[in-house]
Design a protein around this motif. Structure first.
Motif, short mmCIF file in Angstrom:
data_model
loop_
_atom_site.label_atom_id
_atom_site.label_comp_id
_atom_site.label_asym_id
_atom_site.label_seq_id
_atom_site.Cartn_x
_atom_site.Cartn_y
_atom_site.Cartn_z
N PHE A 26 2.21 6.85 3.46
CA PHE A 26 0.92 6.34 2.96
C PHE A 26 0.89 6.47 1.44
O PHE A 26 1.30 7.49 0.89
N VAL A 27 0.40 5.42 0.77
CA VAL A 27 0.19 5.54 -0.67
C VAL A 27 -1.29 5.78 -0.97
O VAL A 27 -1.64 6.28 -2.03
N ASP A 28 -2.16 5.41 -0.03
CA ASP A 28 -3.54 5.90 0.05
C ASP A 28 -3.94 5.74 1.51
O ASP A 28 -3.11 5.35 2.33
N ALA A 29 -5.20 6.03 1.84
CA ALA A 29 -5.57 6.06 3.26
C ALA A 29 -5.42 4.69 3.93
O ALA A 29 -5.29 4.61 5.15
N ALA A 30 -5.41 3.61 3.14
CA ALA A 30 -5.42 2.27 3.72
C ALA A 30 -4.13 1.48 3.50
O ALA A 30 -4.02 0.35 3.95
N HIS A 31 -3.16 2.07 2.79
CA HIS A 31 -1.93 1.34 2.48
C HIS A 31 -0.71 2.23 2.71
O HIS A 31 -0.73 3.41 2.35
N ALA A 32 0.34 1.64 3.28
CA ALA A 32 1.57 2.40 3.54
C ALA A 32 2.79 1.56 3.22
O ALA A 32 2.73 0.32 3.23
N ILE A 33 3.89 2.24 2.92
CA ILE A 33 5.18 1.59 2.73
C ILE A 33 6.18 2.20 3.71
O ILE A 33 5.95 3.29 4.25
#
Lengths: 102, 429
Positions: free
Chosen positions: B370-377
């Motif tokens: 996760f790069v923040d709660a709503a986005h992941a790589i």
């Protein structure tokens, strides 16, 4: 009946022998590599897609589409390239076999 | 009869032979069996729990499986960085594991202290012994605290690692939430290989996300032992740029000493870095039990295995899996990979007990960050046993990372949460 004649390793130690129970195409083990994302026996937690209800031909076709970049994906276009047609067929056959007969 | 049903029927017949082994024995002219084969599995993490479950599933219940681990509950490392950052409640990474007992896995809630391979017994911390026919060791990692001067004597609160999910995760989350306004948060990354290659960079993203919202004047310093980001470098750099929150990333900054009183780290270049919260992730090795069991060579830090059956090259009859193994080329130390090891080990154990050749392993890995709660790589790979080199190697042309478009990262985040729930179920339910 290869497995029934090759029990010596276990029996020398007085252990009840275990038959491998693995069809020769290794579909069981190959399908288990999918299960981490698609669930034990192909039943996943949403939004991960379940594979259990997919007809074998459709699963094979989806994998070809992913591999050839013909179907949009976040990840499967990259994973599909790691499996050949024979492996995909083995996975599809395994998932299409009722659990009691696997 | 078509090939499909023939193969299925052969499998069924072998299963029947296993369950009714006694009736098959006279033809083999051997003494009557004394007991069902027993497999002891040490370690109930992603690798060990998966091995235990699949040994029961694939033997049709014919193998007596004993799972040894002192932990009272399963706390997931995957998603735990969201708990550190305050984006997820701690209770959401505590995963029910009673499903293992429903499969007939017997639990022994005790620590294993040693392995007596000659007598095929596991020695528990209390002195009790457990006999096995085959042993699976999935002990995870322990820390090389002696690699950082002053760390062994430092109190736990001075330099929390939060690299084993549990009380340490909650401790670091509390320290981040309580950090003074405008304070400094330091993350120190150990030399590779370590558990979860992208994990420290994910943590930097989520700490930065928390600080941006709750403590915007604060500073985040990342001291990396390695020459550059170990995993998903380009994607993480893009995420850091998008955060609008400067991350002071310093490569080649291995920490060699620490002072608990002033919460100061000293790098090998002699730089001194003080923090209000100091998340020092120490250098790692195979866990203590692996060392005690003789599975780690004298000058080594990990357990070498023959990848065909994940068998120790040092102690016969012992399978080792998960983070404790000396990783094959391109193979990450991840929960996903440990789950895949667990299945390969289960297949190998069943084959060995049947006197058959283990199936050449195929393994897949996917790690979401996760790069923040709503986005992941994400990074993925496919690995296959190669008989010529006798190792498991990445399949050329397969695998890769997330698309660079951040619009895709919202989709990946949804899959990341679904992935977590699915691997938890595949491992524990």
């Amino acid at each position: 009946m290869r497995s029934m004649m090759c029990l010596t390793a276990g029996l020398l130690s007085g252990v009840v022998a275990i038959a491998g129970g693995v069809p020769d195409d290794r579909g069981r083990e190959l399908a288990a590599t999918c299960a981490t994302c698609h669930g034990t026996s192909g039943t996943a937690q949403p939004p991960m897609p379940s594979l259990a209800a997919l007809p074998p031909d459709l699963l094979a076709e989806r994998m070809r589409e992913f591999r050839e970049g013909r179907r949009p994906a976040t990840v499967m276009h990259q994973i599909a390239r790691g499996f050949d047609d024979a492996q995909v067929a083995a996975i599809a056959r395994h998932l299409a076999t009722p659990p009691a007969r696997r | 009869m078509p090939a499909t049903s023939l193969a299925a029927r052969r499998g069924f017949l072998r299963r029947a032979a296993a369950l009714g082994a006694a009736s098959a024995l006279p033809a083999c002219a051997v003494p009557a069996p004394r007991h069902a084969p027993r497999v002891v599995v040490i370690g109930a993490g992603f690798g060990g729990a998966t091995a235990a479950k699949y040994l029961r599933l694939w033997s049709g219940g014919a193998i007596d499986v004993v799972l040894v681990d002192p932990a009272a509950r399963f706390v997931s490392c995957p998603l735990s960085n969201l708990v550190v950052g305050g984006q997820l409640p701690f209770d959401d990474i505590v995963v029910p594991d009673a499903g293992l007992e429903a499969h007939g896995v017997r639990r022994v809630r005790a620590a294993a202290a040693a392995v007596d391979a000659d007598r095929r017994e596991v020695v528990l911390a209390g002195g009790e012994r457990l006999r096995y026919d085959r042993l699976v060791v999935a002990p995870g990692i322990d820390f090389r605290r002696d690699a950082v001067d002053g760390l062994a004597a430092a109190p736990e609160e001075a330099f929390p690692h939060a690299w084993k999910a549990g009380p340490q995760t909650a401790l670091l989350a509390r320290q981040l939430a309580a950090m003074p306004d405008g304070g400094t948060f330091v993350i120190a990354i150990p030399p590779a290989p370590y558990r979860c290659p992208p994990g420290p960079y994910e943590r930097a993203c989520l700490v930065a996300d928390a600080l941006r919202r709750r403590n915007p004047r604060a500073t985040l310093i990342v001291l990396d032992s390695n020459p550059d980001l170990v995993s998903k470098g380009a994607l993480f750099r893009r995420a850091w740029a998008d955060h609008g929150k400067r991350i002071d990333y310093r490569p080649q900054s291995r920490v060699v000493a620490c002072d608990a009183r002033t919460r100061t780290l000293v790098t090998e270049m002699g730089e001194r870095v003080r923090g209000d919260v100091v998340n020092l992730i120490p250098p790692q090795r195979a866990a203590d039990l692996a060392v005690a069991a003789g599975l780690v060579p004298a000058q080594g830090t990990w357990c070498p295995v023959d990848w065909l059956a994940l068998e120790s090259t040092l102690v016969p009859g012992v399978h080792v899996l998960g983070d404790a193994t000396l990783s094959a080329p391109g193979m990450p130390k991840s929960g996903h990979m440990a789950n895949q090891h667990g299945k390969a080990a289960a297949a190998a154990v069943i084959a060995r007990l049947a006197g058959e050749a283990p199936p050449p392993p195929v393994m897949v890995n996917t790690c979401y960050s996760f790069v923040d709660a709503a986005h992941a790589i994400r990074v993925s790979s496919v690995h296959r046993y190669d008989a010529a080199s006798r190792t498991v190697a990445p399949v050329a042309g397969a695998g890769g990372v997330s698309a660079a478009e951040t619009s895709q990262w919202a989709l990946e985040a949804g899959y990341a949460r679904g992935w977590a729930r699915t691997i938890w179920a595949d491992t524990l339910a």
